[in-house]
Design an enzyme around this catalytic site. Structure first.
Site, PDB file in Angstrom:
ATOM      1  N   ASP A 187       0.840  -1.199   0.000  1.00  0.00           N
ATOM      2  CA  ASP A 187       0.000   0.000   0.000  1.00  0.00           C
ATOM      3  C   ASP A 187       0.871   1.243   0.000  1.00  0.00           C
ATOM      4  O   ASP A 187       0.820   2.055   0.926  1.00  0.00           O
ATOM      5  CB  ASP A 187      -0.935  -0.012   1.227  1.00  0.00           C
ATOM      6  N   LEU A 188       1.647   1.405  -1.050  1.00  0.00           N
ATOM      7  CA  LEU A 188       2.558   2.540  -1.107  1.00  0.00           C
ATOM      8  C   LEU A 188       1.767   3.806  -1.435  1.00  0.00           C
ATOM      9  O   LEU A 188       1.162   3.916  -2.502  1.00  0.00           O
ATOM     10  CB  LEU A 188       3.646   2.311  -2.153  1.00  0.00           C
TER      11      LEU A 188
END
Length: 264
Positions: A187-188
């Site tokens: 989940d950058l």
């Protein structure tokens, strides 16, 4: 702690009523006191006189460190795991008690990412609070001194201690380094990249390695996937704040993404 869960060197098991966890050796007395009293790391943090909430990172507190540790970190970040996506509507902060608990998995991912040269804050402790087939969990990491997340740098209303264009370039470079090291962040986004002013520029750190996947080397498309996630995050935050990166901002980010000697 289940006997099947082994801990990396330097970490020890801690327990309390209805809870178990781990702590770095220097923080074990503190962790034992908190869990032994029937409390949680997250509730402890929220009750500290010097605590402050980290906006946009869920239920997360930054607190003065009661045990500075080998790196003499003066602050800790205490995060309570919460689900995202569709499952959050029903399960919120509950996880199925199947497989390796999230704090232990994140500890392993953090240590391996650091070993591969990725700047990420050291894990101090983690805990699991079981309830039948489910559990809730907390994680404690060292705070990055002077660190500001990319969202705050670009879209925050406070005084900017980190200039936006060098921050974007540093963030782009870190995403490229993640891909080259085979570290795939699940989940950058702009809240998971923290920029730290240093004597010779800006250092970028990646945080919240929950769900991180580690490969033996660069995977096809991994860097592009993380890059697209980050760009979506920046566009969303830009639209919400009424500010956009502009051509210079996107160019700085692209320059960071590009390998040395290659145009973005």
């Amino acid at each position: 702690m289940p006997l099947s869960v082994s801990l990396p060197d330097g970490y020890v098991r801690v327990e309390g009523p209805g809870a178990w966890g781990f702590a770095r050796s220097d923080a074990a007395p503190w962790a034992t006191r908190v869990l032994g009293s029937g409390g949680t790391f997250h509730a402890w943090a929220g009750a500290q006189p010097g605590c402050r909430a980290l906006v946009g990172r869920g239920r997360t507190w930054a607190v003065p460190a009661p045990a500075p540790g080998h790196a003499h970190a003066r602050g800790w970040v205490v995060r309570h795991y919460r689900r995202g996506g569709l499952m959050a509507r029903w399960l919120r902060d509950w996880y199925f008690a199947v497989g390796e608990p999230r704090p232990v998995a994140e500890l392993r991912a953090s240590l391996e990412a650091s070993r591969r040269g990725i700047p990420t804050p050291a894990v101090v402790a983690g805990s699991v609070h079981a309830a039948g087939a489910f559990y809730r969990a907390d994680l404690v990491t060292e705070e990055i001194p002077g660190g500001v997340d990319l969202a705050e740098v670009l879209f925050g209303d406070g005084e900017r201690s980190v200039p936006p264009l060098p921050a974007l370039a540093a963030a782009g470079t870190l995403v490229r380094r993640l891909a080259e090291a085979g570290v795939r962040h699940a989940d950058l986004n702009a809240k998971n990249l923290v920029l730290q002013p240093t004597g010779d520029g800006i250092r970028a750190w990646v945080v919240d390695l929950d769900g991180c996947r580690l490969a033996s080397g660069p995977g096809p498309g991994v860097g592009e996937t993380m890059r697209r996630r980050l760009e979506r995050s920046l566009r969303k935050l830009g639209a919400r704040s009424g500010r956009s990166l502009g051509e210079d901002g996107w160019a700085a980010l692209g320059a960071g993404f590009a390998p040395p000697g290659r145009a973005p």
